[in-house]
Scaffold this active site. Structure first.
Site, short mmCIF file in Angstrom:
data_model
loop_
_atom_site.label_atom_id
_atom_site.label_comp_id
_atom_site.label_asym_id
_atom_site.label_seq_id
_atom_site.Cartn_x
_atom_site.Cartn_y
_atom_site.Cartn_z
N TYR A 1 14.75 10.04 0.16
CA TYR A 1 15.43 9.23 -0.85
C TYR A 1 16.87 9.70 -1.09
O TYR A 1 17.73 8.89 -1.45
CB TYR A 1 14.61 9.16 -2.14
CG TYR A 1 13.41 8.26 -1.94
CD1 TYR A 1 13.59 6.88 -1.83
CD2 TYR A 1 12.13 8.78 -1.78
CE1 TYR A 1 12.50 6.04 -1.59
CE2 TYR A 1 11.04 7.95 -1.55
CZ TYR A 1 11.24 6.58 -1.45
OH TYR A 1 10.18 5.75 -1.19
N ASP B 1 18.15 -0.75 -3.92
CA ASP B 1 19.60 -0.58 -4.06
C ASP B 1 20.11 -1.46 -5.21
O ASP B 1 19.34 -2.25 -5.77
CB ASP B 1 20.32 -0.93 -2.73
CG ASP B 1 20.18 -2.42 -2.36
OD1 ASP B 1 20.58 -3.27 -3.18
OD2 ASP B 1 19.68 -2.72 -1.26
N HIS C 1 10.10 -2.87 -7.03
CA HIS C 1 9.75 -1.61 -6.36
C HIS C 1 10.56 -0.42 -6.87
O HIS C 1 10.64 0.61 -6.20
CB HIS C 1 9.91 -1.76 -4.84
CG HIS C 1 8.86 -2.63 -4.21
ND1 HIS C 1 8.94 -3.12 -2.94
CD2 HIS C 1 7.67 -3.10 -4.71
CE1 HIS C 1 7.87 -3.86 -2.66
NE2 HIS C 1 7.09 -3.86 -3.73
N CYS D 1 11.98 18.53 -14.92
CA CYS D 1 12.29 17.89 -16.20
C CYS D 1 12.90 18.89 -17.20
O CYS D 1 12.38 19.99 -17.37
CB CYS D 1 11.00 17.31 -16.77
SG CYS D 1 11.19 16.53 -18.37
N ALA E 1 21.41 -13.81 5.94
CA ALA E 1 21.74 -14.06 4.53
C ALA E 1 23.20 -14.48 4.38
O ALA E 1 23.51 -15.42 3.63
CB ALA E 1 21.46 -12.80 3.71
P1 OAD Z 1 11.28 -5.23 6.08
O1 OAD Z 1 12.09 -4.19 6.78
O2 OAD Z 1 9.83 -5.22 6.26
O3 OAD Z 1 11.78 -6.67 6.54
C1 OAD Z 1 13.14 -7.00 6.55
C2 OAD Z 1 13.27 -8.47 6.87
O4 OAD Z 1 14.66 -8.81 6.78
C3 OAD Z 1 12.79 -8.85 8.28
O5 OAD Z 1 11.90 -9.92 8.19
C4 OAD Z 1 14.09 -9.27 8.98
O6 OAD Z 1 13.90 -10.37 9.85
C5 OAD Z 1 14.97 -9.69 7.83
N1 OAD Z 1 16.41 -9.55 8.08
C6 OAD Z 1 17.04 -8.69 8.91
N2 OAD Z 1 18.37 -8.88 8.88
C7 OAD Z 1 18.59 -9.88 7.99
C8 OAD Z 1 19.77 -10.56 7.52
N3 OAD Z 1 20.97 -10.21 7.95
N4 OAD Z 1 19.62 -11.56 6.61
C9 OAD Z 1 18.38 -11.90 6.17
N5 OAD Z 1 17.25 -11.31 6.58
C10 OAD Z 1 17.34 -10.32 7.48
O7 OAD Z 1 11.69 -5.16 4.55
P2 OAD Z 1 10.92 -5.72 3.28
O8 OAD Z 1 10.14 -6.94 3.63
O9 OAD Z 1 11.89 -5.80 2.19
O10 OAD Z 1 8.55 -1.00 -0.20
O11 OAD Z 1 9.91 -4.55 2.99
C11 OAD Z 1 9.03 -4.70 1.91
C12 OAD Z 1 8.75 -3.36 1.29
O12 OAD Z 1 8.22 -2.48 2.28
C13 OAD Z 1 9.96 -2.64 0.78
O13 OAD Z 1 10.31 -3.03 -0.52
C14 OAD Z 1 9.54 -1.23 0.82
C15 OAD Z 1 8.92 -1.24 2.19
O14 OAD Z 1 8.16 -0.20 2.50
C16 OAD Z 1 8.59 0.13 -0.90
O15 OAD Z 1 9.44 0.98 -0.76
C17 OAD Z 1 7.47 0.23 -1.87
ZN ZN Z 2 8.91 15.84 -18.51
#
Ligand code: OAD
Ligand code: ZN
Length: 249
Positions: free
Chosen positions: A75, A113, A128, A158, A240
């Site tokens: 992190y 972020d 998250h 802490c 995006a």
């Molecule tokens: P992923 O890394 O699983 O998926 C990212 C997605 O973004 C993919 O489907 C890509 O196709 C898409 N992508 C890539 N470039 C892009 C762009 N320029 N514009 C739009 N889309 C694009 O990420 P998440 O689905 O966010 O959880 O992951 C879900 C969760 O799993 C996260 O929040 C995190 C992770 O482990 C925790 O930390 C609890």
């Molecule tokens: Zn504490």
């Protein structure tokens, strides 16, 4: 409405599709993809690996119990990357849409972020957690924290009770923050727009199914189909920054 769409450039189509009337309420769900063009790596883009570890090996309560130094190292590195990142045209477009829609807009992000806030988003919920907050494992109160903890000697404790301080992040196996509020907002939405998430992590990946049950229009934007693609009314293939600016009224 037809399922699935072909061509990659669809910015004209998106405008028609996403025409939001004064009666509509827009619920937006974003994932790592929206920050990709700001230089922040997605989770699964790099094969889901960090320094040879699977994300699931460092983002879990088990990893924390076994090796807090490794978890903080992960992190801290993400803090370092995110601190210098800037919002992109996708974040900015969503902030502008919110400005137009006001309370008829709600943004739920899986991202930790703060690029949405930096772009001007206000009605935002980080389901998250937040990369720039930490919390005591005992007192549980989140606080702002941009520090980097990369060695065993610097691991934070802490001030009040001396217990270990952890990232204020929802790990695999933990329950996302304030799901009730998310469900309440989704219940009232007439359009669900999902951007840049692979649809592999629940409950976020299940929001589209709830939307379907209640007759909410569902649209996905990203360069490739998500795992739960079958659930969407429309899939618009593109990044995006290519597609979201076309939505700004
Ligand atoms: P992923 O890394 O699983 O998926 C990212 C997605 O973004 C993919 O489907 C890509 O196709 C898409 N992508 C890539 N470039 C892009 C762009 N320029 N514009 C739009 N889309 C694009 O990420 P998440 O689905 O966010 O959880 O992951 C879900 C969760 O799993 C996260 O929040 C995190 C992770 O482990 C925790 O930390 C609890
Ligand atoms: Zn504490």
């Amino acid at each position: 409405m037809t399922k699935r769409s072909g061509p990659v450039r669809q910015d004209n189509r998106i405008k028609t599709l996403m025409h939001v009337t004064p009666q509509d309420r827009l619920f937006v769900l974003t994932g790592a993809g929206i920050s990709a063009e700001s230089g922040l790596a997605t989770f699964r883009g790099s094969g889901g690996l960090w320094n040879g570890y699977r994300v699931e090996q460092v983002a879990t309560p088990e990893a924390w119990a076994a090796d807090p130094e490794l978890v903080w190292h992960f992190y801290s590195q993400r803090r370092r990357n995110a601190i210098s990142a800037q919002p992109n045209a996708g974040h900015i477009a969503l902030a502008k849409i919110e400005h137009q829609l006001g309370d008829r807009f709600y943004l739920c992000t899986q991202n930790v972020d703060e690029l949405h806030e930096q772009a001007g988003s206000q009605r935002i919920h980080h389901m998250h957690g937040n990369l720039f907050q930490s919390r005591c494992t005992r007192c549980n109160q989140p606080f702002s924290d941009t520090a980097l903890y990369e060695t065993a000697a610097t691991l934070p404790t802490c001030d009040r009770c001396g217990s270990p301080v952890r990232p204020h992040i929802v790990w695999f196996g933990e329950i996302p923050l304030d799901m009730d509020a998310i469900y309440r907002k989704l219940e009232r939405a007439t359009v669900l727009l999902v951007v840049g998430t692979s649809g592999s992590v629940y409950p976020a990946a299940g929001l589209v199914h709830i939307a379907n049950q209640q007759g909410t229009r569902t649209i996905y934007i990203g360069p490739e189909e998500p795992l739960n693609h079958e659930a969407f009314d429309e899939i618009l293939l593109g990044t995006a920054t290519e597609l979201l600016p076309a939505l700004v009224p």
